[in-house]
Design a protein around this motif. Structure first.
Motif, PDB file in Angstrom:
ATOM      1  N   GLU A 163     -11.082  -6.165  -3.232  1.00  0.00           N
ATOM      2  CA  GLU A 163     -11.775  -5.439  -2.202  1.00  0.00           C
ATOM      3  C   GLU A 163     -10.993  -4.221  -1.113  1.00  0.00           C
ATOM      4  OE1 GLU A 163     -12.931  -9.128   0.778  1.00  0.00           O
ATOM      5  OE2 GLU A 163     -13.344 -10.234  -1.382  1.00  0.00           O
ATOM      6  N   ILE A 164      -9.420  -4.386  -1.432  1.00  0.00           N
ATOM      7  CA  ILE A 164      -9.202  -3.444  -0.481  1.00  0.00           C
ATOM      8  C   ILE A 164      -9.148  -2.184  -1.021  1.00  0.00           C
ATOM      9  CG2 ILE A 164      -6.682  -3.413   0.608  1.00  0.00           C
ATOM     10  CD1 ILE A 164      -5.751  -6.202  -0.080  1.00  0.00           C
ATOM     11  N   LYS A 165      -9.335  -2.235  -1.990  1.00  0.00           N
ATOM     12  CA  LYS A 165      -9.007  -0.617  -2.379  1.00  0.00           C
ATOM     13  C   LYS A 165     -10.777   0.073  -2.460  1.00  0.00           C
ATOM     14  CE  LYS A 165      -8.007   0.293  -6.879  1.00  0.00           C
ATOM     15  NZ  LYS A 165      -8.302  -0.410  -8.453  1.00  0.00           N
ATOM     16  N   ASP A 166     -11.622  -1.088  -2.538  1.00  0.00           N
ATOM     17  CA  ASP A 166     -12.677  -0.266  -1.774  1.00  0.00           C
ATOM     18  C   ASP A 166     -12.719   0.598  -0.392  1.00  0.00           C
ATOM     19  OD1 ASP A 166     -13.644  -0.947  -4.806  1.00  0.00           O
ATOM     20  OD2 ASP A 166     -14.956  -2.559  -3.980  1.00  0.00           O
ATOM     21  N   ASP A 167     -12.016  -0.618   0.276  1.00  0.00           N
ATOM     22  CA  ASP A 167     -11.391   0.127   1.873  1.00  0.00           C
ATOM     23  C   ASP A 167     -10.742   0.510   1.715  1.00  0.00           C
ATOM     24  OD1 ASP A 167     -13.114  -2.271   2.875  1.00  0.00           O
ATOM     25  OD2 ASP A 167     -11.750  -3.352   3.115  1.00  0.00           O
ATOM     26  N   TYR A 168      -9.784   1.300   0.965  1.00  0.00           N
ATOM     27  CA  TYR A 168      -9.007   2.473   0.790  1.00  0.00           C
ATOM     28  C   TYR A 168      -9.554   3.835   0.360  1.00  0.00           C
ATOM     29  CZ  TYR A 168      -4.945  -0.047   2.617  1.00  0.00           C
ATOM     30  OH  TYR A 168      -3.239   0.027   3.540  1.00  0.00           O
ATOM     31  N   SER A 169     -10.504   3.255  -0.213  1.00  0.00           N
ATOM     32  CA  SER A 169     -11.678   4.515  -0.784  1.00  0.00           C
ATOM     33  C   SER A 169     -12.283   5.405   0.263  1.00  0.00           C
ATOM     34  CB  SER A 169     -12.681   4.409  -2.692  1.00  0.00           C
ATOM     35  OG  SER A 169     -13.164   3.875  -1.587  1.00  0.00           O
TER      36      SER A 169
ATOM     37  N   LEU B 230     -10.970   5.684   3.687  1.00  0.00           N
ATOM     38  CA  LEU B 230     -10.508   6.340   4.679  1.00  0.00           C
ATOM     39  C   LEU B 230     -10.860   8.051   4.201  1.00  0.00           C
ATOM     40  CD1 LEU B 230      -6.778   4.991   3.547  1.00  0.00           C
ATOM     41  CD2 LEU B 230      -8.481   4.339   5.490  1.00  0.00           C
ATOM     42  N   ASP B 231     -10.576   9.335   4.916  1.00  0.00           N
ATOM     43  CA  ASP B 231     -10.531  10.616   4.818  1.00  0.00           C
ATOM     44  C   ASP B 231      -9.196  10.687   4.410  1.00  0.00           C
ATOM     45  OD1 ASP B 231      -8.559   9.556   6.842  1.00  0.00           O
ATOM     46  OD2 ASP B 231      -9.999  10.901   8.621  1.00  0.00           O
ATOM     47  N   CYS B 232      -8.337  10.062   3.630  1.00  0.00           N
ATOM     48  CA  CYS B 232      -7.808  10.543   3.042  1.00  0.00           C
ATOM     49  C   CYS B 232      -7.187   9.876   1.673  1.00  0.00           C
ATOM     50  CB  CYS B 232      -5.623  10.578   4.271  1.00  0.00           C
ATOM     51  SG  CYS B 232      -5.573   8.619   4.893  1.00  0.00           S
ATOM     52  N   ILE B 233      -6.158  10.725   0.929  1.00  0.00           N
ATOM     53  CA  ILE B 233      -5.786   9.472  -0.309  1.00  0.00           C
ATOM     54  C   ILE B 233      -5.079   8.791  -0.250  1.00  0.00           C
ATOM     55  CG2 ILE B 233      -4.879  10.216  -2.984  1.00  0.00           C
ATOM     56  CD1 ILE B 233      -6.733  12.408  -2.320  1.00  0.00           C
ATOM     57  N   ILE B 234      -4.888   7.533   0.283  1.00  0.00           N
ATOM     58  CA  ILE B 234      -3.832   6.855  -0.152  1.00  0.00           C
ATOM     59  C   ILE B 234      -4.251   5.707  -1.271  1.00  0.00           C
ATOM     60  CG2 ILE B 234      -2.943   5.127   1.518  1.00  0.00           C
ATOM     61  CD1 ILE B 234      -3.389   5.982   3.850  1.00  0.00           C
ATOM     62  N   LYS B 235      -3.241   5.571  -2.229  1.00  0.00           N
ATOM     63  CA  LYS B 235      -4.006   4.360  -2.537  1.00  0.00           C
ATOM     64  C   LYS B 235      -3.484   2.889  -2.823  1.00  0.00           C
ATOM     65  CE  LYS B 235      -6.264   7.207  -5.598  1.00  0.00           C
ATOM     66  NZ  LYS B 235      -7.315   6.976  -5.780  1.00  0.00           N
ATOM     67  N   PRO B 236      -3.847   1.323  -2.544  1.00  0.00           N
ATOM     68  CA  PRO B 236      -2.837   0.785  -2.236  1.00  0.00           C
ATOM     69  C   PRO B 236      -2.173  -0.172  -3.343  1.00  0.00           C
ATOM     70  CG  PRO B 236      -5.131   0.241  -1.988  1.00  0.00           C
ATOM     71  CD  PRO B 236      -5.055   1.646  -1.920  1.00  0.00           C
ATOM     72  N   ALA B 237      -1.050  -0.520  -2.932  1.00  0.00           N
ATOM     73  CA  ALA B 237      -0.925  -1.345  -4.134  1.00  0.00           C
ATOM     74  C   ALA B 237      -0.296  -2.849  -3.710  1.00  0.00           C
ATOM     75  CB  ALA B 237       0.953  -0.715  -4.092  1.00  0.00           C
TER      76      ALA B 237
ATOM     77  N   THR C  44      -1.825   5.893  -8.303  1.00  0.00           N
ATOM     78  CA  THR C  44      -2.480   5.407  -8.591  1.00  0.00           C
ATOM     79  C   THR C  44      -2.227   4.005  -9.623  1.00  0.00           C
ATOM     80  OG1 THR C  44      -2.778   6.467 -11.680  1.00  0.00           O
ATOM     81  CG2 THR C  44      -3.853   6.914  -9.302  1.00  0.00           C
ATOM     82  N   THR C  45      -0.577   3.330  -9.336  1.00  0.00           N
ATOM     83  CA  THR C  45      -0.094   2.100  -9.692  1.00  0.00           C
ATOM     84  C   THR C  45      -0.688   1.107  -9.373  1.00  0.00           C
ATOM     85  OG1 THR C  45       1.366   2.974 -10.989  1.00  0.00           O
ATOM     86  CG2 THR C  45       1.832   0.726 -10.126  1.00  0.00           C
ATOM     87  N   ASP C  46      -1.686   0.252  -9.295  1.00  0.00           N
ATOM     88  CA  ASP C  46      -1.851  -1.046  -8.414  1.00  0.00           C
ATOM     89  C   ASP C  46      -1.035  -2.197  -8.465  1.00  0.00           C
ATOM     90  OD1 ASP C  46      -4.688  -0.162  -8.529  1.00  0.00           O
ATOM     91  OD2 ASP C  46      -4.929  -0.934 -10.362  1.00  0.00           O
TER      92      ASP C  46
END
Length: 730
Positions: free
Chosen positions: A248-254, A256-263, A329-331
Motif C-alpha cells: 500500500e505504501i508503494k502505491d502511495d509513493y507512486s 508523488l510528484d517526484c521519484i522516491i522508492k520506499p524501503a 528499486t530495492t524494496d
C-alpha cells in the motif's frame, strides 16, 4: 545541501565555543538531524573564521564496511554549498599485514599533512594485522602535524559508544592520542554527560526539529509514526501484514510528484550460539526471504561488505551507497545494526522486528534509519511524513523512547478553534519606497562600501584572491555568492534587484555589480534588512480563521525520560495512549508547562461548568498566531495551551520561564499580540479571544494579558487564577 537556520545555529554554537577558548564540545542531536552536514559546516566555519591557522581535521567513526567511504562522499557532496569549501577529504584505508594480503609486511605507509584536509578513519583502520596500527603511522602523522604548526580538530562520530565497548585497545590508544594532541575535540553523541563541567554541551532536540517555526519550514525528520506492537502475532503473520502494508505504501509513493522508492528495513541480531536457537534463527531468515520473494518484493541481505546477498543474482555486488539512493528499486533490506551504524537511507519508511531474529531493544539509532525526510527541499508531505514500526518482540520498548498517540475525543470533534493570520494583501511590501531608500543607503554608505571593497579585493574580482573573504577560484567565488544569496528572503531579494538597477546612478558605478554584491552580502546585510523594515507596510491587518483541530489524530515520540507527565481531566481534548496502552497522562515539554498545567487542571475542577474543553496544543496543528519576525519572514507561533469556555471565549496561553532562552522572539510575540487587538488593525475579530503570556518563576505564574477591550473586560492586576475565572464570565 544548505544548512537550515536551526542547523546553522548549532554549528555557530560549536564554533563559538572554540573561538572562546574551549577545547571540548559534546554535541547531541537526533538520528536524522543532519549530523554529517553540520560537522561539515563546523569544518567550513572553523577555517573561515580562523584563517590565520593551519587546519588539520581528523574524523573517527566506529562504522565499518562501506560506511566510512559513504561518510567521505557525503562531506564532499555537502561542502559545495558551504561558505568555505576548498578542502580535500580522504578516507584512510589501512592495508592488511597478513600473509594473504597483497601488501608486504615491510611496506611503508605514510599519511602526509595537508592544510585544511579532512582525514577519515573507520573502525577497520585499527586492529590486529593492520599496518597503520602496527607501524604507529597515525602517531607519526600527528607528531608531524604538531611539528609543522597545524591546528588539529578531532571529530568523533557516535561518541556514546566508548572505546572500551569496541573491544579494541588500539582504538583506545588512538583516543588517548587525540585527547593529548588535538586542539579542538568535537564528539557527536546520543547522550550527554551533564556531570562533566569541563566539556561544553550543544544540543539539538527532536522537538526543535519538528517545529517549523524554528527551522525555516524545513522538516528534517518524519513526524508521524505508525506503530504496531503485538507479541501475540507470530513472525510469519506479522511479516505478511507488514508486506501487505508496504505494498500500500508503494502505491502511495507512486503518486508523488517526484521519484522516491520506499524501503522496508528488517533488523537482525547476531546469530545465536545455542544450536536450537541458531536453527530457529536461520529458518526464520529463510522464511523472510521466501515470503518477500513470493510477494514480488526485491530484497538484499547486508551483514557487512563481505556477507551480503540479493534476490537478484545480477545485483549481488550492491553497495550501501547504491541502495540508499531515493530512486533505488530495492524494496527490503535485511540488516544487522553493527555494520549499518551511521547508515543514512531517507527512503526507508518501515522498520520490522521479528522476535526470532531481532534483539530485544529497539535502538534509537535504528529507528532513526526510517525517520529521515526524503522529500525534496525537506518539505513535508502526508505520504513521506509517516514511518512504520512493526514488532512482535515481547516487552520490546525503544531504548529511552516513548510513543504517545493522541486522538480528539468524539464529543469534541466538532469544536472549532481560531488561528490568527496576517491578511496577505498586495501592498504589504511597498515597492515604491524601495528606490529612494536604496539610493539613500548607497550614497550614505559610499565611503564605508569603498573601504570594504579596497580591503577585500586587488584588481579584478575574477583574477585575484580575496584578502578578507577566503576564496581561491572564480568557481568557488560564485558558489559562495550563491550560498549567501539563497539565504535572502523575498523582500531582501527585491531590494538587491533595485540595487542592481540603480547603483549605476550613484558614485559606486565604477565597480562591477558582482564585486558590490559580495561586499553588501558580507558586510551590509543589516542595512538591507533595515530597508526592508522601512518598506514593509506598518498597517498590517489580521483575521481569525475558525476551524476544527487538524490533525485530530497525531503521534509524538519522546526520547529520554518522561518525568514531565500530568494527569488529564474529563474535559481534556484528547484520549491518549502511551506505548499502545490507554493512559490519562499528558507529556509536557518543561517544568514551567507543568506548573501552568496544574493550575488549569485545578481550575477546571472548581469551574467545570464554565470551561468546556482544554488541551496542550500541538506544534503540527492549526492553532497558532502569525507574525513577522525581525527579518520580515512570516512565522507561526503555536500557543502552549488552548482553552474554550461554554460562553465561546477562547483563552490561548504562551508559557515562558524565568530564564527565557529566546528573549528576542518573546519581544516579537509581545509586539504581535498587542498588534492583534488594535481595533484599527482588524475587522473580523468578533470572536472573543484572550492571549496570555504566562511568565513562570518557581510555582508562581505572572500573566501578561492581550485582548480586545471593546469586547471583553479584564481588571488590571488580574492574577493567573483570576484570569482563568474571568474568561468564563465575559
Amino acid at each position: 545541501m544548505l544548512l537550515t537556520s536551526l542547523q546553522s545555529q548549532k554549528v555557530e554554537e560549536i564554533v563559538n565555543h572554540f573561538n572562546n577558548g574551549n577545547r571540548r564540545v559534546d554535541f547531541k542531536a537526533p538520528t536524522g538531524s543532519g549530523k554529517t552536514l553540520m560537522a561539515t559546516g563546523v569544518i567550513s566555519r572553523l577555517i573561515n573564521t580562523n584563517s590565520d591557522k593551519k587546519w588539520i581535521f581528523i574524523i573517527a567513526t566506529i562504522s565499518s564496511s562501506d560506511l566510512p567511504e559513504q561518510f567521505e562522499r557525503k562531506i564532499n557532496e555537502y561542502k559545495g554549498d558551504l561558505e568555505f569549501n576548498d578542502f580535500d577529504v580522504e578516507y584512510i584505508h589501512s592495508p592488511s599485514n597478513n600473509k594473504a594480503a597483497k601488501t608486504p609486511k615491510d611496506m611503508q605507509v605514510q599519511i602526509k599533512p595537508e592544510e585544511n584536509k579532512v582525514y577519515i578513519f573507520g573502525k577497520a583502520t585499527f586492529g590486529k594485522n593492520r599496518i597503520i596500527t602496527e607501524q604507529k603511522i597515525i602517531d607519526s602523522f600527528v607528531q608531524e602535524c604538531k611539528q609543522q604548526g597545524y591546528t588539529i580538530c578531532y571529530i568523533r562520530d557516535e561518541a556514546h559508544i566508548g572505546a572500551s565497548k569496541l573491544s579494541n585497545s588500539d582504538i583506545a590508544t588512538f583516543e588517548g592520542l587525540m585527547d593529548e594532541y588535538a586542539d579542538f575535540i568535537l564528539k557527536m553523541t546520543a547522550t550527554l554527560n551533564l556531570r562533566d563541567t569541563s566539556t561544553k554541551k550543544v544540543e539539538l532536540t527532536e522537538r526543535d526539529l519538528n517545529n517549523p517555526e524554528k527551522n525555516d519550514g524545513k522538516w528534517l525528520i518524519k513526524t508521524t509514526p505508525v506503530p504496531l506492537h503485538n507479541d501475540n502475532i507470530d513472525d510469519g503473520n506479522l511479516l505478511d501484514g507488514a508486506v501487505d502494508k508496504f505494498k500500500e505504501i508503494k502505491d502511495d509513493y507512486s503518486k508523488l510528484d517526484c521519484i522516491i522508492k520506499p524501503a522496508m528495513l528488517i533488523q537482525v541480531d547476531n546469530e545465536p550460539t545455542d544450536l536450537d536457537a541458531k536453527q530457529v534463527f536461520n529458518d526464520t531468515l529463510e522464511m523472510i526471504k521466501d515470503k518477500l520473494s513470493a510477494a514480488g518484493l526485491s530484497w538484499v541481505k547486508y551483514f557487512g561488505s563481505s556477507d551480503k546477498e540479493a534476490s537478484n543474482v545480477d545485483n549481488d555486488n550492491f553497495t550501501l551507497d547504491k541502495i540508499t539512493r531515493n530512486n533505488d528499486t530495492t524494496d527490503c533490506i535485511i540488516f544487522k545494526i553493527g555494520p549499518a551504524t551511521g547508515w543514512d537511507i531517507p527512503r526507508a519508511c518501515m522498520l520490522l522486528q521479528l522476535r526470532n531474529v531481532c534483539s530485544t531493544n529497539l535502538n534509537i539509532q535504528t529507528v532513526g534509519r526510517i525517520k529521515r525526510n526524503p522529500y525534496p527541499k525537506l518539505e513535508q508531505n502526508p505520504i513521506t511524513d509517516k514511518y512504520y514500526l512493526y514488532s512482535n518482540q515481547p516487552n520490546v520498548r525503544a531504548e529511552n523512547l516513548s510513543v504517545y498517540e493522541y486522538k480528539v475525543k468524539d464529543n469534541f470533534t466538532n469544536e472549532e478553534f481560531a488561528s490568527i493570520e496576517i491578511k496577505k494583501t498586495k501592498d504589504l511590501f511597498d515597492k515604491t519606497k524601495v528606490k529612494p531608500e536604496v539610493l539613500k543607503f548607497l550614497e550614505g554608505k559610499y565611503s564605508d562600501i569603498c573601504v570594504r571593497i579596497k580591503e577585500s579585493f586587488d584588481g579584478d574580482v575574477y583574477k585575484n584572491m580575496a584578502k578578507k573573504i577566503i576564496i581561491k577560484s572564480p568557481v568557488i567565488l560564485l558558489k559562495s555568492l550563491k550560498v549567501m544569496e539563497d539565504g535572502l528572503n523575498a523582500y531582501q531579494k527585491q531590494v538587491f534587484a533595485v540595487i542592481e538597477k540603480e547603483y549605476k546612478n550613484t558614485k559606486l558605478k565604477d565597480y562591477k555589480y558582482q564585486t558590490l554584491k559580495i561586499i553588501l552580502l558580507s558586510h551590509f546585510l543589516k542595512d538591507i534588512s533595515d530597508i526592508v523594515q522601512r518598506c514593509i507596510e506598518n498597517n498590517i491587518k489580521y483575521e481569525l480563521v475558525m476551524h476544527r483541530l487538524d490533525p485530530n489524530v497525531y503521534t509524538e515520540i519522546v526520547s529520554g525520560d518522561t518525568d514531565n507527565e500530568k494527569t488529564i481531566t474529563n474535559n481534556y481534548l484528547f484520549n491518549i495512549k502511551k506505548n499502545g496502552d490507554d493512559t490519562d497522562e499528558q507529556y509536557l515539554d518543561s517544568k514551567n508547562e507543568t506548573v501552568v498545567f496544574d493550575m488549569i487542571k485545578m481550575f477546571s475542577g472548581f469551574f467545570s461548568d464554565g470551561l468546556k474543553v482544554w488541551t496542550k496544543n500541538q506544534t503540527t496543528g492549526n492553532v497558532y498566531g502569525e507574525y513577522l519576525d525581525e527579518n520580515k519572514y512570516f512565522k507561526h507561533s503555536f500557543f502552549d495551551f488552548i482553552l474554550k469556555y461554554n460562553n465561546g471565549v477562547l483563552l490561548y496561553i504562551e508559557v515562558k520561564g524565568e530564564d527565557d532562552i529566546n528573549s528576542t522572539k518573546t519581544e516579537l510575540l509581545r509586539t504581535a499580540y498587542a498588534d492583534y487587538f488594535r481595533n484599527e488593525k482588524h475587522d473580523l475579530f468578533q470572536q472573543k479571544i484572550i492571549i496570555c503570556l504566562a511568565k513562570v518563576k518557581g510555582d508562581q505564574i505572572t500573566p501578561e494579558v492581550f485582548y480586545d477591550k471593546t469586547l471583553l473586560s479584564i481588571p488590571d492586576g488580574t492574577t493567573f487564577q483570576d484570569l482563568l475565572m474571568q474568561a468564563g464570565r465575559n
